[in-house]
Design a protein around this motif. Structure first.
Motif, PDB file in Angstrom:
ATOM      1  N   TYR A  39     -19.940  21.647  38.176  1.00 56.04           N
ATOM      2  CA  TYR A  39     -19.403  20.667  37.236  1.00 56.04           C
ATOM      3  C   TYR A  39     -20.381  20.102  36.529  1.00 56.04           C
ATOM      4  N   GLY A  40     -20.289  20.229  35.064  1.00 58.05           N
ATOM      5  CA  GLY A  40     -21.342  19.404  34.481  1.00 58.05           C
ATOM      6  C   GLY A  40     -20.701  18.444  33.414  1.00 58.05           C
ATOM      7  N   CYS A  41     -19.892  18.813  32.636  1.00 52.45           N
ATOM      8  CA  CYS A  41     -19.123  18.250  31.527  1.00 52.45           C
ATOM      9  C   CYS A  41     -17.694  18.292  31.441  1.00 52.45           C
ATOM     10  N   GLY A  42     -17.180  19.560  32.026  1.00 48.81           N
ATOM     11  CA  GLY A  42     -15.633  19.695  32.097  1.00 48.81           C
ATOM     12  C   GLY A  42     -15.136  20.386  30.333  1.00 48.81           C
ATOM     13  N   LEU A  45     -19.523  22.182  27.233  1.00 50.54           N
ATOM     14  CA  LEU A  45     -20.545  21.971  26.338  1.00 50.54           C
ATOM     15  C   LEU A  45     -22.070  22.106  27.301  1.00 50.54           C
ATOM     16  N   CYS A  46     -21.954  22.616  28.539  1.00 53.72           N
ATOM     17  CA  CYS A  46     -23.127  22.249  29.167  1.00 53.72           C
ATOM     18  C   CYS A  46     -23.780  23.641  29.852  1.00 53.72           C
ATOM     19  N   ALA A  48     -23.286  24.414  33.050  1.00 57.11           N
ATOM     20  CA  ALA A  48     -23.637  24.482  34.479  1.00 57.11           C
ATOM     21  C   ALA A  48     -22.508  25.333  35.224  1.00 57.11           C
ATOM     22  N   TYR A  98     -30.059  22.168  39.036  1.00 56.00           N
ATOM     23  CA  TYR A  98     -28.493  21.966  39.029  1.00 56.00           C
ATOM     24  C   TYR A  98     -28.099  23.017  37.721  1.00 56.00           C
ATOM     25  N   LEU A 130     -27.468  23.745  28.815  1.00 58.06           N
ATOM     26  CA  LEU A 130     -28.550  22.637  28.863  1.00 58.06           C
ATOM     27  C   LEU A 130     -29.049  22.420  30.191  1.00 58.06           C
ATOM     28  N   ARG A 132     -31.732  19.214  31.875  1.00 55.70           N
ATOM     29  CA  ARG A 132     -32.240  18.068  31.659  1.00 55.70           C
ATOM     30  C   ARG A 132     -33.621  17.791  32.058  1.00 55.70           C
TER      31      ARG A 132
ATOM     32  N   ARG B 239      -8.789  14.624  39.415  1.00 52.94           N
ATOM     33  CA  ARG B 239      -9.555  14.659  38.174  1.00 52.94           C
ATOM     34  C   ARG B 239      -8.459  14.224  37.132  1.00 52.94           C
ATOM     35  N   ALA B 302     -28.590  10.859  31.506  1.00 51.00           N
ATOM     36  CA  ALA B 302     -27.925  11.994  31.381  1.00 51.00           C
ATOM     37  C   ALA B 302     -28.295  13.050  32.306  1.00 51.00           C
ATOM     38  N   LEU B 304     -27.856  16.282  34.311  1.00 50.11           N
ATOM     39  CA  LEU B 304     -26.897  17.376  33.925  1.00 50.11           C
ATOM     40  C   LEU B 304     -25.433  17.305  34.973  1.00 50.11           C
ATOM     41  N   GLY B 305     -25.728  17.126  36.290  1.00 51.77           N
ATOM     42  CA  GLY B 305     -24.619  16.749  37.150  1.00 51.77           C
ATOM     43  C   GLY B 305     -24.233  15.390  37.165  1.00 51.77           C
ATOM     44  N   PRO B 306     -23.145  14.987  36.995  1.00 49.93           N
ATOM     45  CA  PRO B 306     -22.764  13.757  37.075  1.00 49.93           C
ATOM     46  C   PRO B 306     -22.807  13.086  38.677  1.00 49.93           C
ATOM     47  N   TRP B 384     -18.276  11.520  39.517  1.00 47.94           N
ATOM     48  CA  TRP B 384     -17.935  10.762  38.280  1.00 47.94           C
ATOM     49  C   TRP B 384     -17.567  11.894  37.154  1.00 47.94           C
ATOM     50  N   GLN B 385     -16.608  11.481  36.424  1.00 48.37           N
ATOM     51  CA  GLN B 385     -16.277  12.428  35.255  1.00 48.37           C
ATOM     52  C   GLN B 385     -17.569  12.321  34.266  1.00 48.37           C
ATOM     53  N   ARG B 386     -17.920  13.285  33.306  1.00 46.01           N
ATOM     54  CA  ARG B 386     -18.882  13.337  32.574  1.00 46.01           C
ATOM     55  C   ARG B 386     -18.506  12.180  31.732  1.00 46.01           C
ATOM     56  N   GLU B 387     -17.596  11.820  31.124  1.00 47.05           N
ATOM     57  CA  GLU B 387     -17.615  10.644  30.202  1.00 47.05           C
ATOM     58  C   GLU B 387     -17.782   9.483  30.867  1.00 47.05           C
ATOM     59  N   ASN B 633     -20.193  12.518  25.495  1.00 46.23           N
ATOM     60  CA  ASN B 633     -20.403  13.753  26.109  1.00 46.23           C
ATOM     61  C   ASN B 633     -21.352  14.559  25.384  1.00 46.23           C
ATOM     62  N   TRP B 634     -21.632  15.663  25.867  1.00 49.91           N
ATOM     63  CA  TRP B 634     -22.933  16.205  24.954  1.00 49.91           C
ATOM     64  C   TRP B 634     -22.796  16.418  23.596  1.00 49.91           C
ATOM     65  N   ASP B 635     -21.257  16.516  22.989  1.00 50.05           N
ATOM     66  CA  ASP B 635     -21.446  16.635  21.707  1.00 50.05           C
ATOM     67  C   ASP B 635     -21.959  15.408  20.871  1.00 50.05           C
ATOM     68  N   TYR B 637     -23.949  13.162  22.336  1.00 51.99           N
ATOM     69  CA  TYR B 637     -25.331  12.896  22.700  1.00 51.99           C
ATOM     70  C   TYR B 637     -25.930  14.104  22.870  1.00 51.99           C
TER      71      TYR B 637
END
Ligand code: FES
Ligand code: FES
Lengths: 156, 702
Positions: A39-42, A45-46, A48, A98, A130, A132, B239, B302, B304-306, B384-387, B633-635, B637
């Motif tokens: 899980y990276g962004c759900g 967008l990434c 992962a 990751y 992505l 990082r 989630r 940021a 990559l994994g929350p 954590w959620q990405r947001e 989110n990545w869009d 940022y």
């Protein structure tokens, strides 16, 4: 609300009980114990979470598990013997690592379609991903090296 | 006072058996407090132990970051892992080796000088003795304190240090596991936490029924004060609850932010603690003067994994698995926040995604711990959620740096003033009361007022503000803004990136005044031969002499720094093409890290720093708007992507037997400056504010 959803995962038949609208990612990681997809962004967008569904890269974070019934799903665990793994170790391509399992999945799809990709073609294929840690230069090299290993293996 | 001569990690943990254990199974366990955060440190430390003890790498098991079994080395940060942690381990191993050789000498009726070690076995005059560390271990006690009196091996005698060895952690990660995110414990529940939108906000209403409906499965809502967590056996359910919850929560007392608050310039209007250090202000009337201001906005770690953590309360003892930079500091802050005895908490370090500083790892660990404390017996995994990661991690602070110089008749600066506006880079952000969950649990302690010193070295906001150049008079005016609009903390290099960016861009501006080539100008101000060598080498690699007139659309620029003015040296040359946007086409880097323990690992870090710095300069800015961070989110940022990665060529200078220097941060500032200078060269006009957006390119050309 749970169904049995039968598909092939990394070459083996599986039939987890799951809510068909749950993300494929959750079922892979928590029900089937394959944690390579991450899980990276759900939100697509990434990269992962990338897996192959019938050999095509797909975002497992947004893909509903019900839609893979009867299909063939491959995660990085299913690529254990692939030249990419050897090449990533040889090149020490990664820092935290990751991002790597998703990247290797996309790279495998690229190499299946294009045995001699240029650096620009590899970069384009990895555009959804992505990293990082800034491991990109090594990752690009590792994919090129895997392509070379596969070509030489095929020639031998 | 021998202890004062020991490196800090060893002075804090002097007992040898805290670091080394020769175990009955024929293996050596090496325990260290520095942790793997993607930089390869644990592998480099294993190399140090292998070399100093003459034990094969394959017989070493590393244990890093563990409050039960590993030494307390504080946080893993600031390029200090090799400089302090590595130096400590090397001394420990040298002393342990001497202790074992002394015992072997007694047993073999010889003098220690006749003994040697190969592959962990003792040799007498080159012949096998049947003794090894492991056969001697029952007779030798390492329950003794280091003295600092045993010399480490000379360079010529080392076989493993200085050689590139593969990272120990990579194979597991390529096989699909290896992270705290992947842990699965029997009966583990998945949790998500509802975040307080802004400090001071209170939860007026929560529509639990609506959240349950959205979750669509068995779920518990745990509330304690305004701390709200959703627990479920199914991660999908937890989630879904977390995604839906903000819309069904009504908070009062939420202050509103505006985009202007996210600009570095905003710091100038905030209350600040003003400090001055360096030379007194001198009047240089009649001399040519130049001044310019540079800035970086708030940026995100940021990862990559929350952030993720697992916590489990069993029989009154709380165990936490976390990717924090420091397991002992985390234990302290969790104990403070949950009012527990630190002795009743164990923290194990587990791998996470690379974040290069203090991100939300500590917050996620406290989330998990707070839930576990309230649900004894149940292992709890918080992700954590990405947001939320973008929305609530402590950010790298915005900085504004104004430089003013007086130039002598030869065009060289005789007087330089560096004026800095900065929020906190360190300043207590890890304290219990600064962690997010603490604020909403019942009876929160008062939030601390962040503070940090304005020292020239190592400094935080002032890091690398003192030029490494020969400038007769220099002073720093530091406006420390303790309360910027958002929570901030340590991010790779702290103030070094903005300060080096500013100084190195400013030097190019001065070079233009004095009609001197930027490389020649730098060399005319640099005395340290190692500094001169990297500048000359990077310029030669890039073919600097081909650099033409400014304004052609293609640019070549250079940046140099010695990180903290005492750590790794790096000179970076960047080549750019500027059209609608900046395209970074090539980068050359020469670095001097002293003795590189694992050269390939060093190059990996140098290049990672180059890519990350390029991403900061070209792309990154946290957007503040409404109830906090709007770039969630990545869009919103964006960071540098694969097709934008330049060709990078890196050369590691032969550091000889100079002490190893940390390299995690040393390319960041020089890369930012090299890009700034290359863009100025390409455009014939300068952009002084990060990131280099299209609007800024257009404005520079107007
Ligand atoms: S987690 Fe699926 S794309 Fe980021
Ligand atoms: S290696 Fe850390 S995100 Fe790519």
């Amino acid at each position: 609300m749970t169904d049995r959803i039968a598909f092939t995962l990394n070459g083996k038949p599986v039939a987890p009980r799951a809510d068909p609208t749950a993300p494929l990612l959750d079922v892979l990681r928590n029900t089937l114990g394959q944690t390579g997809a991450r899980y990276g962004c759900g939100a697509e967008l990434c990269g992962a979470c990338m897996v192959l569904v019938d050999d095509v890269p797909a975002y497992a974070c947004s893909r509903e598990v019900g839609t893979v019934a009867g299909r063939v799903v491959t995660t990085v665990e299913g690529l254990a013997g692939h030249a990419l793994i050897r090449a990533f170790l040889d090149e020490q391509a990664g820092q935290c690592g990751y991002c790597l399992s998703g990247i290797i999945v996309s790279a495998a799809a690229l190499l299946a379609a294009n045995p001699s990709p240029t650096r620009a073609e590899i970069a384009a294929a990895l555009e959804p991903h992505l990293c990082r840690c800034g491991a990109h230069p090594r990752i690009l090299r590792a994919v090129a090296k895997a392509a070379q290993m596969l070509r030489e293996g095929a020639a031998a | 006072m021998i202890a004062n001569t020991l490196p800090k990690s060893l002075a804090d943990n002097p007992r040898l058996d805290r670091w080394l254990q020769f175990r009955p199974d024929g293996r050596l366990r090496v325990c260290v407090g520095k942790v793997e955060i993607g930089q390869g440190i644990v592998t480099a430390l294993a190399q140090i132990a292998a070399d100093e003890l003459d034990v094969p790498l394959a017989r070493i098991d590393m244990l890093s970051g563990d409050t039960d079994e590993a030494p307390d080395e504080g946080n893993t940060s600031g390029s200090q892992s090799i400089e302090i942690g590595g130096a400590s381990l090397r001394m420990v191993c040298a002393e342990a080796r001497a202790v074992f050789l002394a015992e072997a000498a007694v047993l073999l009726h010889c003098v220690p000088e006749e003994l040697a070690v190969a592959q962990g076995a003792m040799l007498w005059l080159g012949r096998p003795t049947g003794q090894s560390y492991w056969t001697l271990a029952p007779r030798v006690s390492l329950a003794r304190e280091a003295t600092g009196a045993v010399a480490a091996k000379p360079r010529a005698a080392r076989a493993v240090i200085g050689r590139s060895v593969p990272r120990l952690d990579l194979p597991a990660k390529l096989a699909g596991g290896g992270y705290v995110h992947d842990m699965a414990l029997p009966g583990m529940r998945h949790a998500r936490v509802l975040r307080q939108p802004r400090p001071g906000a209170t939860l007026a209403a929560l529509d639990e029924a609506a959240i349950r409906k959205a979750a669509g499965g068995e779920m518990e809502v745990l509330r304690s004060g305004d701390f709200v967590a959703f627990l479920a056996d199914s991660e999908t359910v937890a989630r879904r609850a977390a995604v839906a919850a903000p819309a069904y929560a009504r908070w009062e007392g939420v202050d509103t932010l505006t985009p202007a608050m996210g600009e570095a310039m905003w710091l100038r209007g905030l209350p600040a603690d003003d400090r001055a250090l360096g030379a007194p202000v001198a009047a240089h009337s009649g001399l040519l003067k130049h001044q310019a201001s540079y800035s970086r906005p708030y940026v995100a770690h940021a990862a990559l994994g929350p952030s993720c953590a697992v916590a489990w309360m069993r029989d009154g003892h709380l165990t936490i698995w976390s990717h924090v930079q420091g397991v002992y500091p985390l234990r302290q802050s969790v104990a403070g926040a949950l009012r527990l005895d630190p002795a009743s908490i164990t923290v194990h370090h587990a791998h996470g995604a690379g974040c290069y500083g203090h991100n939300a790892a500590d917050d996620a660990a406290l989330d998990a711990a707070a839930i576990a404390q309230r649900r004894p017996g149940v292992p709890v995994r918080v992700l954590w959620q990405r947001e939320d990661e973008f929305g609530f991690e402590p950010l790298g602070t915005a900085m504004l740096v104004r430089l003013a110089a007086s130039l002598g008749p030869d065009g060289r600066p005789v007087d330089l003033t560096t004026e800095i506006w900065s929020g906190p880079h360190v300043g207590g952000a890890r304290a219990a009361a600064a962690l997010l969950a603490t604020r909403v649990l019942p009876d929160p302690p008062p939030a601390p007022v962040p503070n940090e010193p304005s020292e020239p070295n190592p400094g935080a906001g002032t890091r690398n503000a003192v030029p490494y150049y020969d400038i007769p008079a220099h002073r720093i005016l530091h406006h420390f803004v303790a309360r910027p609009p958002v929570r901030t903390s340590a991010l790779r290099g702290l103030g070094a990136l903005p300060n080096v960016f500013a100084l190195e861009c400013f030097l190019d501006e001065l070079a233009v005044f004095s009609k001197t080539d930027p490389v020649a100008y730098r060399l005319s101000l640099l005395a340290d031969p190692r500094a001169r060598a990297v500048v000359q080498r990077a310029a030669a690699m890039a073919g600097w002499e081909r650099r033409g007139a400014a304004g052609s659309g293609t640019g070549l620029g250079i940046g140099f720094a010695r990180y903290k003015n005492r750590s790794g040296y790096a000179a970076v040359v960047a080549e750019v093409v500027v059209e609608q946007a900046v395209r970074l086409t090539r980068v050359w880097c020469a670095a001097d890290a002293g003795l590189a323990i694992n050269p390939d690992g060093v190059v990996n870090q140098l290049e990672g720093g180059i890519v990350q710095a390029a991403s900061f300069v070209l792309k990154e800015q946290v957007v503040l708007d409404g109830a906090g961070v709007a770039s969630r989110n990545w869009d919103s940022y964006p960071i540098l992507r694969f097709p934008e990665i330049p060709e990078i060529e890196t050369v590691l200078m032969d550091g000889g037997d100079e002490p190893p220097l940390g390299v995690g941060e040393c390319t960041m500032g020089p890369t930012a400056a090299a890009i700034g200078n290359a863009v100025a060269h390409a455009l014939g006009a300068r952009i002084r504010d990060m990131p280099f957006t299209r609007e800024r390119i257009v404005a520079a050309l107007a």
